[in-house]
Design a protein around this motif. Structure first.
Motif, PDB file in Angstrom:
ATOM      1  N   UNK A 228      38.910  88.546  12.672  1.00 42.98           N
ATOM      2  CA  UNK A 228      38.439  87.318  13.310  1.00 42.98           C
ATOM      3  C   UNK A 228      39.369  86.150  13.050  1.00 42.98           C
ATOM      4  N   UNK A 229      40.031  86.128  11.886  1.00 40.22           N
ATOM      5  CA  UNK A 229      40.935  85.040  11.546  1.00 40.22           C
ATOM      6  C   UNK A 229      42.394  85.357  11.883  1.00 40.22           C
ATOM      7  N   UNK A 230      42.615  86.476  12.534  1.00 40.60           N
ATOM      8  CA  UNK A 230      43.965  86.860  12.950  1.00 40.60           C
ATOM      9  C   UNK A 230      44.950  86.873  11.776  1.00 40.60           C
ATOM     10  N   UNK A 231      44.543  87.446  10.668  1.00 38.69           N
ATOM     11  CA  UNK A 231      45.437  87.565   9.516  1.00 38.69           C
ATOM     12  C   UNK A 231      46.476  88.638   9.821  1.00 38.69           C
ATOM     13  N   UNK A 233      49.094  91.598   9.713  1.00 33.45           N
ATOM     14  CA  UNK A 233      48.962  92.889   9.019  1.00 33.45           C
ATOM     15  C   UNK A 233      49.786  92.988   7.741  1.00 33.45           C
ATOM     16  N   UNK A 234      50.985  92.382   7.652  1.00 35.62           N
ATOM     17  CA  UNK A 234      51.701  92.460   6.364  1.00 35.62           C
ATOM     18  C   UNK A 234      50.918  91.880   5.190  1.00 35.62           C
ATOM     19  N   UNK A 235      49.956  90.977   5.469  1.00 37.78           N
ATOM     20  CA  UNK A 235      49.168  90.369   4.399  1.00 37.78           C
ATOM     21  C   UNK A 235      47.945  91.200   4.032  1.00 37.78           C
ATOM     22  N   UNK A 236      47.696  92.280   4.738  1.00 40.88           N
ATOM     23  CA  UNK A 236      46.501  93.074   4.492  1.00 40.88           C
ATOM     24  C   UNK A 236      46.517  93.732   3.113  1.00 40.88           C
ATOM     25  N   UNK A 237      47.691  93.805   2.525  1.00 36.03           N
ATOM     26  CA  UNK A 237      47.772  94.399   1.177  1.00 36.03           C
ATOM     27  C   UNK A 237      47.035  93.538   0.157  1.00 36.03           C
ATOM     28  N   UNK A 238      46.861  92.261   0.448  1.00 37.66           N
ATOM     29  CA  UNK A 238      46.093  91.365  -0.431  1.00 37.66           C
ATOM     30  C   UNK A 238      44.616  91.490  -0.089  1.00 37.66           C
ATOM     31  N   UNK A 278      44.750  85.466  -2.655  1.00 39.15           N
ATOM     32  CA  UNK A 278      44.160  84.629  -1.618  1.00 39.15           C
ATOM     33  C   UNK A 278      45.152  84.397  -0.480  1.00 39.15           C
ATOM     34  N   UNK A 279      44.650  84.437   0.733  1.00 34.27           N
ATOM     35  CA  UNK A 279      45.469  84.220   1.926  1.00 34.27           C
ATOM     36  C   UNK A 279      45.112  82.859   2.519  1.00 34.27           C
ATOM     37  N   UNK A 280      46.016  81.880   2.485  1.00 37.59           N
ATOM     38  CA  UNK A 280      45.704  80.572   3.079  1.00 37.59           C
ATOM     39  C   UNK A 280      45.452  80.729   4.576  1.00 37.59           C
ATOM     40  N   UNK A 281      44.387  80.101   5.055  1.00 34.22           N
ATOM     41  CA  UNK A 281      44.095  80.146   6.493  1.00 34.22           C
ATOM     42  C   UNK A 281      44.480  78.826   7.155  1.00 34.22           C
ATOM     43  N   UNK A 282      43.842  77.769   6.731  1.00 30.84           N
ATOM     44  CA  UNK A 282      44.112  76.456   7.324  1.00 30.84           C
ATOM     45  C   UNK A 282      43.440  75.408   6.465  1.00 30.84           C
ATOM     46  N   UNK A 283      44.055  74.223   6.369  1.00 33.51           N
ATOM     47  CA  UNK A 283      43.478  73.175   5.546  1.00 33.51           C
ATOM     48  C   UNK A 283      43.326  73.640   4.111  1.00 33.51           C
ATOM     49  N   UNK A 284      42.125  73.484   3.568  1.00 33.98           N
ATOM     50  CA  UNK A 284      41.838  73.896   2.198  1.00 33.98           C
ATOM     51  C   UNK A 284      41.036  75.184   2.150  1.00 33.98           C
ATOM     52  N   UNK A 286      40.898  79.260   2.110  1.00 33.67           N
ATOM     53  CA  UNK A 286      41.619  80.497   1.838  1.00 33.67           C
ATOM     54  C   UNK A 286      40.664  81.674   1.976  1.00 33.67           C
ATOM     55  N   UNK A 287      41.243  82.849   2.217  1.00 30.02           N
ATOM     56  CA  UNK A 287      40.455  84.058   2.444  1.00 30.02           C
ATOM     57  C   UNK A 287      40.855  85.122   1.430  1.00 30.02           C
ATOM     58  N   UNK A 288      39.855  85.764   0.843  1.00 32.45           N
ATOM     59  CA  UNK A 288      40.098  86.990   0.093  1.00 32.45           C
ATOM     60  C   UNK A 288      39.607  88.123   0.978  1.00 32.45           C
ATOM     61  N   UNK A 289      40.549  88.838   1.553  1.00 31.02           N
ATOM     62  CA  UNK A 289      40.246  89.853   2.559  1.00 31.02           C
ATOM     63  C   UNK A 289      39.454  91.000   1.955  1.00 31.02           C
ATOM     64  N   UNK A 290      38.569  91.583   2.764  1.00 24.55           N
ATOM     65  CA  UNK A 290      37.764  92.714   2.331  1.00 24.55           C
ATOM     66  C   UNK A 290      38.522  94.019   2.393  1.00 24.55           C
ATOM     67  N   UNK A 291      37.790  95.125   2.493  1.00 23.47           N
ATOM     68  CA  UNK A 291      38.432  96.441   2.529  1.00 23.47           C
ATOM     69  C   UNK A 291      38.954  96.702   3.942  1.00 23.47           C
ATOM     70  N   UNK A 292      40.245  97.032   4.092  1.00 22.93           N
ATOM     71  CA  UNK A 292      40.808  97.236   5.431  1.00 22.93           C
ATOM     72  C   UNK A 292      40.338  98.528   6.091  1.00 22.93           C
ATOM     73  N   UNK A 293      39.892  99.521   5.270  1.00 25.21           N
ATOM     74  CA  UNK A 293      39.363 100.785   5.780  1.00 25.21           C
ATOM     75  C   UNK A 293      38.015 101.046   5.114  1.00 25.21           C
TER      76      UNK A 293
END
Length: 476
Positions: A228-231, A233-238, A278-284, A286-293
């Motif tokens: 949904x946040x268009x993160x 794919x190279x950042x999916x490891x986080x 943490x993956x910065x999204x916008x402003x203040x 950040x996202x801690x991504x869940x399980x990719x699979x």
């Protein structure tokens, strides 16, 4: 102003090329606020009236108290400011940048001694030169100012632009009229809108209100925040599995040579370790991504005591790092991470749809949770999502059945919600609307100043509709 900036600003507001050509280029107006006349003289040749660099000095002041009023009276586009001016107020930088008529960018003139550079950038300067000034610094300002003004106009015309916080709001913030909080957005059924609510809630807190906010995707059924946040794919490891697996390995290493079970040993998470994930999204925000699979939910690091310990430490660490932590939580209450989150967070936002199956499922699971986990009833808040009065079920009946206070009621957002998910931009960043306004009302329970910030945003967008963007920005 340079013709390319005129054309770009015009294109952003969908003016035709012929319309762009009718706006005559003008020089940018520069205010110089420096203590030393010698520094001002270095600028005179580069920014004298009629120069070829597209920027003209229109006034000079040596009193910081005159900076803001002079900038507004002369309708300048940029100001070169020394922080050593007597009477200089740091807050004037933000006041100029968020000037309702047009942004006024500030470039710092920084003394060689001290740490003024980092301080000024923290409060909004868009570049700096070192004092004393020489010809090289003066010429470097040409590109610096043009670029800063161009970037400011782009930001001001973007739908996600946030106006300055009002003095009243600033006073509330200064008085700490709010508390840090951790929130779980949870529902007993899938597809009720948990992720959409969590994503928009964090966008309000972290982007619109500019509080340090973390969105934690802890849906063990397979969360979609990263999509949904268009993160990229190279950042999916986080992701949540990466940090949980490392936590488990550390726990096992700590348990070696002891009689304790490896799964019972706390490895403890460090703030730096979590920050790196943490993956910065916008402003203040950040996202801690869940399980990719989804199959990763069955891994050892998420099971039993190890999963409980990991989630407990993760929430403790995030709470120290951010003002608000919002957890997008899956519906399965048998998952260790879900259980620990429900136990530990400050608030549980329970999402249900106004249909009998959704309400009865929610009631059944809640009764079990209250009995088995003995959760504090004061933590629960009800959100009725996709409500319409013609659905044949009354809000009062839902509230009475679930025995918790109603935090908010959200209408059916329909195609707009789906479009925002596909676009990768939370709906609230598109501006005011029934759905967005109700989302803000939810966020205000956690952070009351957001009501004032949102009201200013609505006024600003209303003014943009009444007056053409080019006319408002350029005075054309």
């Amino acid at each position: 102003m340079r013709s390319d900036l005129i054309q770009e600003s015009t294109q952003d507001t969908r003016h035709s090329d012929s319309q762009s050509a009718t706006i005559a280029p003008r020089n940018l107006k520069l205010l110089v606020a420096l203590r030393e006349w010698g520094d001002v003289q270095q600028l005179s040749a580069v920014f004298a009236p009629g120069n070829a660099n597209g920027i003209e000095i229109v006034t000079w002041c040596q009193d910081g108290a005159r900076l803001l009023p002079d900038a507004l009276v002369h309708e300048v586009d940029a100001a070169l400011v020394s922080p050593l001016l007597p009477g200089f107020e740091l807050g004037d930088i933000q006041k100029m940048y968020h000037n309702p008529k047009k942004p006024i960018v500030v470039i710092g003139a920084v003394p060689a001694q001290g740490d003024w550079g980092p301080k000024l950038y923290q409060i909004g300067v868009k570049g700096h030169v070192d004092l004393p000034l020489g010809e090289a610094q003066a010429r470097a300002l040409v590109t610096m100012i043009h670029t800063a003004v161009q970037d400011a106009l782009r930001e001001r015309s973007a739908p996600g632009y946030i106006p300055q916080i009002s003095p009243e709001t600033a006073q509330i913030i200064a008085a700490h009229g709010w508390e840090k909080a951790t929130v779980a957005v949870w529902g007993a059924k899938g597809g009720v809108g948990k992720s959409t609510i969590a994503e928009n809630l964090t966008a309000i807190l972290g982007i619109i209100a500019n509080r340090k906010t973390v969105l934690l995707d802890a849906n063990m059924a397979g969360g979609n925040v990263h999509l949904h946040f268009r993160i990229r794919e190279p950042l999916w490891k986080n992701n949540l599995f990466s940090i949980a697996n490392r936590y488990t390995v550390n726990a096992m290493l700590n348990a070696r040579g002891t009689n304790a079970s490896a799964l019972a040993i706390h490895a403890r998470l460090t703030a730096s370790e979590v920050q790196a994930m943490l993956i910065p999204f916008r402003g203040n925000l950040s996202v801690l991504m869940g399980i990719p699979k989804q199959h990763l939910a069955g891994e050892l690091c998420f099971q039993g005591e190890n999963g409980l310990n990991f989630m407990g430490d993760l929430l403790d660490t995030l709470k120290m790092m951010a003002d608000f932590v919002v957890v997008d939580l899956g519906q399965d209450t048998n998952a260790a991470l879900h259980l620990q989150t429900l136990r530990q967070v400050d608030y549980i936002f329970v999402v249900t749809n106004p249909d009998v199956a959704s309400v009865l499922s929610t009631k059944e699971v809640l009764d079990t949770l209250r009995k088995e986990l003995q959760l504090d009833p004061s933590k629960f808040r009800l959100i009725i999502n996709r409500f319409h009065p013609e659905h044949g079920i009354a809000r009062k009946d839902i509230v009475d059945s679930l025995e918790m206070p109603e935090l908010g009621v959200l209408p059916d957002g329909g195609p707009k919600v789906t479009a925002s998910l596909n676009r990768g931009t939370p709906l609230v960043l598109d501006g005011p609307g029934e759905m967005a306004n109700q989302m803000v009302a939810l966020a205000a329970m956690l952070y009351p100043p957001v009501n004032q910030i949102w009201a200013q945003r609505r006024r600003l967008m209303g003014a943009e509709k009444k007056k053409g963007l080019i006319a408002r920005m350029l005075g054309a």
